[in-house]
Motif scaffolding. Structure first.
Motif, PDB file in Angstrom:
ATOM      1  N   HIS A 104      -1.714  -2.813   0.806  1.00 17.59           N
ATOM      2  CA  HIS A 104      -3.103  -3.074   1.174  1.00 17.59           C
ATOM      3  C   HIS A 104      -3.503  -4.399   0.532  1.00 17.59           C
ATOM      4  O   HIS A 104      -3.817  -4.452  -0.657  1.00 17.59           O
ATOM      5  CB  HIS A 104      -4.007  -1.946   0.697  1.00 17.59           C
ATOM      6  CG  HIS A 104      -3.586  -0.580   1.164  1.00 17.59           C
ATOM      7  ND1 HIS A 104      -4.267   0.109   2.145  1.00 17.59           N
ATOM      8  CD2 HIS A 104      -2.551   0.213   0.788  1.00 17.59           C
ATOM      9  CE1 HIS A 104      -3.661   1.286   2.351  1.00 17.59           C
ATOM     10  NE2 HIS A 104      -2.629   1.365   1.538  1.00 17.59           N
ATOM     11  N   ARG A 146      -0.403   2.463  -2.971  1.00 18.51           N
ATOM     12  CA  ARG A 146      -1.092   3.724  -3.296  1.00 18.51           C
ATOM     13  C   ARG A 146      -0.149   4.898  -3.136  1.00 18.51           C
ATOM     14  O   ARG A 146       0.870   4.791  -2.495  1.00 18.51           O
ATOM     15  CB  ARG A 146      -2.303   3.889  -2.383  1.00 18.51           C
ATOM     16  CG  ARG A 146      -3.273   2.721  -2.507  1.00 18.51           C
ATOM     17  CD  ARG A 146      -4.365   2.751  -1.484  1.00 18.51           C
ATOM     18  NE  ARG A 146      -5.167   1.521  -1.552  1.00 18.51           N
ATOM     19  CZ  ARG A 146      -6.188   1.266  -0.750  1.00 18.51           C
ATOM     20  NH1 ARG A 146      -6.526   2.137   0.189  1.00 18.51           N
ATOM     21  NH2 ARG A 146      -6.849   0.139  -0.864  1.00 18.51           N
ATOM     22  N   ALA A 160      -2.961  -2.532  -4.274  1.00 21.13           N
ATOM     23  CA  ALA A 160      -2.134  -2.907  -3.118  1.00 21.13           C
ATOM     24  C   ALA A 160      -1.181  -1.804  -2.696  1.00 21.13           C
ATOM     25  O   ALA A 160      -0.776  -1.716  -1.542  1.00 21.13           O
ATOM     26  CB  ALA A 160      -1.351  -4.176  -3.424  1.00 21.13           C
ATOM     27  N   ASP A 172      -6.096  -6.350   1.560  1.00 22.20           N
ATOM     28  CA  ASP A 172      -7.520  -6.685   1.701  1.00 22.20           C
ATOM     29  C   ASP A 172      -8.454  -5.583   1.219  1.00 22.20           C
ATOM     30  O   ASP A 172      -9.653  -5.627   1.473  1.00 22.20           O
ATOM     31  CB  ASP A 172      -7.829  -7.018   3.160  1.00 22.20           C
ATOM     32  CG  ASP A 172      -7.451  -5.877   4.110  1.00 22.20           C
ATOM     33  OD1 ASP A 172      -7.032  -4.813   3.622  1.00 22.20           O
ATOM     34  OD2 ASP A 172      -7.564  -6.069   5.333  1.00 22.20           O
ATOM     35  N   SER A 229      -8.658  -2.617   2.283  1.00 21.50           N
ATOM     36  CA  SER A 229      -8.940  -1.647   3.337  1.00 21.50           C
ATOM     37  C   SER A 229      -8.104  -0.389   3.148  1.00 21.50           C
ATOM     38  O   SER A 229      -7.036  -0.408   2.533  1.00 21.50           O
ATOM     39  CB  SER A 229      -8.646  -2.268   4.704  1.00 21.50           C
ATOM     40  OG  SER A 229      -8.700  -1.296   5.721  1.00 21.50           O
ATOM     41  N   GLU A 230      -8.607   0.721   3.695  1.00 21.14           N
ATOM     42  CA  GLU A 230      -7.850   1.967   3.663  1.00 21.14           C
ATOM     43  C   GLU A 230      -6.619   1.881   4.558  1.00 21.14           C
ATOM     44  O   GLU A 230      -5.630   2.561   4.330  1.00 21.14           O
ATOM     45  CB  GLU A 230      -8.734   3.135   4.116  1.00 21.14           C
ATOM     46  CG  GLU A 230      -9.768   3.557   3.088  1.00 21.14           C
ATOM     47  CD  GLU A 230      -9.128   4.032   1.787  1.00 21.14           C
ATOM     48  OE1 GLU A 230      -8.159   4.815   1.857  1.00 21.14           O
ATOM     49  OE2 GLU A 230      -9.572   3.600   0.712  1.00 21.14           O
ATOM     50  N   ILE A 231      -6.699   1.055   5.598  1.00 20.09           N
ATOM     51  CA  ILE A 231      -5.566   0.889   6.504  1.00 20.09           C
ATOM     52  C   ILE A 231      -4.650  -0.195   5.939  1.00 20.09           C
ATOM     53  O   ILE A 231      -5.103  -1.288   5.613  1.00 20.09           O
ATOM     54  CB  ILE A 231      -6.046   0.482   7.909  1.00 20.09           C
ATOM     55  CG1 ILE A 231      -6.943   1.574   8.495  1.00 20.09           C
ATOM     56  CG2 ILE A 231      -4.859   0.224   8.835  1.00 20.09           C
ATOM     57  CD1 ILE A 231      -7.543   1.221   9.832  1.00 20.09           C
ATOM     58  N   PRO A 232      -3.356   0.089   5.795  1.00 24.52           N
ATOM     59  CA  PRO A 232      -2.442  -0.922   5.247  1.00 24.52           C
ATOM     60  C   PRO A 232      -2.437  -2.192   6.099  1.00 24.52           C
ATOM     61  O   PRO A 232      -2.485  -2.138   7.321  1.00 24.52           O
ATOM     62  CB  PRO A 232      -1.074  -0.226   5.289  1.00 24.52           C
ATOM     63  CG  PRO A 232      -1.376   1.226   5.360  1.00 24.52           C
ATOM     64  CD  PRO A 232      -2.657   1.342   6.115  1.00 24.52           C
ATOM     65  N   SER A 233      -2.396  -3.324   5.436  1.00 24.25           N
ATOM     66  CA  SER A 233      -2.303  -4.589   6.159  1.00 24.25           C
ATOM     67  C   SER A 233      -0.882  -4.850   6.624  1.00 24.25           C
ATOM     68  O   SER A 233      -0.654  -5.607   7.566  1.00 24.25           O
ATOM     69  CB  SER A 233      -2.767  -5.738   5.261  1.00 24.25           C
ATOM     70  OG  SER A 233      -2.049  -5.727   4.038  1.00 24.25           O
TER      71      SER A 233
END
Length: 267
Positions: free
Chosen positions: A221, A267, A265, A223, A225-229
């Protein structure tokens, strides 16, 4: 004699759009031929006339995006490469990811990738081969692979697809192409693998995309966000590093990612 009506502005716009599409198609095809391709071959592949393809090539050459060698073979131009690499090097994610990949490749002795999700495919944004090692992987920056048979793809989809219907809607129709004996080809198989990936926090590719090559990937991650980049992966030739060895290295890989990119970054 009846007068022929001139093309309307809308018709002219449509013609220009088609012409632009042809230029893009020729540019894209050139990218698949690093050693070059002839006018005849381009016309055949694109199912277009030689004059049409030649006009597109002329446009690209004027812009420096295509070149012609002395033997009548066309290649991507240096200006295209300059623009592409300048853009890649200037992306914030590249500045953050590349040092991480360099460290992972050096410490693991295997190839490290960073990839993002693009529909049903993954796209490699960065790659680092190990400093030592006779066997190098064929993956390239900008290259694609189907997400269902890669560790990075499963890492990035594990938080998105939570039911057989969602898997079917994302990838259908099934069964998917069985690239190797280990490739997962049904929505039920893929869902089970995605559930396992969610529970353990990393994904694996057990020779599912290429015989003799294993891979392990962790979503990252960049940025907040909960959604991985994207996802960071370690790919290894089996005879040199088994999948079990990659799994055993997960705590060290996770620590390296957190140290390089920050604790949030991974989790």
């Amino acid at each position: 004699m009846s007068e022929v009506n001139p093309p309307s502005p809308a018709e002219n716009s449509e013609e220009r759009l088609v012409g632009a599409d042809r230029v893009i198609a020729v540019l894209t095809e050139l990218a698949d031929h690093p050693l070059g391709v002839t006018l005849d071959e381009l016309a055949s592949t694109l199912h277009s006339s030689k004059p049409t393809v030649h006009r597109a090539l002329a446009t690209l050459r004027r812009a420096g995006l295509a070149d012609m060698t002395g033997r009548g073979v066309y290649v991507l131009g240096d200006e295209y490469l300059r623009l592409a690499f300048r853009n890649l090097d200037g992306r914030p994610e590249t500045a953050r990811i590349q040092p991480l990949l360099e460290e992972l490749a050096a410490t693991c002795g295997e190839t490290a990738h960073y990839a993002v999700l693009s529909g049903t495919d993954i796209v490699y944004r960065a790659k680092m081969d190990p400093p030592q090692g006779a066997v190098r992987l064929t993956s390239v920056i900008g290259g694609r692979n189907p997400a269902y048979r890669t560790a990075v793809g499963k890492a990035l989809l594990s938080g998105r697809l939570t039911s057989v219907q969602e898997v079917s809607d994302w990838f259908g129709p099934f069964p998917l192409e069985q690239r190797t004996a280990n490739t997962l080809t049904t929505p039920e198989q893929l869902l089970r693998e995605l559930e396992m990936t969610r529970r353990r926090g990393f994904a694996v590719d057990d020779e599912e995309n290429e015989v003799g090559v294993n891979c392990l990937a962790l979503p990252v991650h960049l940025d907040g966000s909960e959604i991985p980049s994207g996802a960071v992966s370690i790919s290894a030739v089996r005879f040199r590093c088994s999948l079990d060895q990659l799994v055993d290295a997960v705590p060290a890989i996770r620590e390296t990612i957190a140290r390089r990119l920050g604790g949030g970054a991974v989790r």
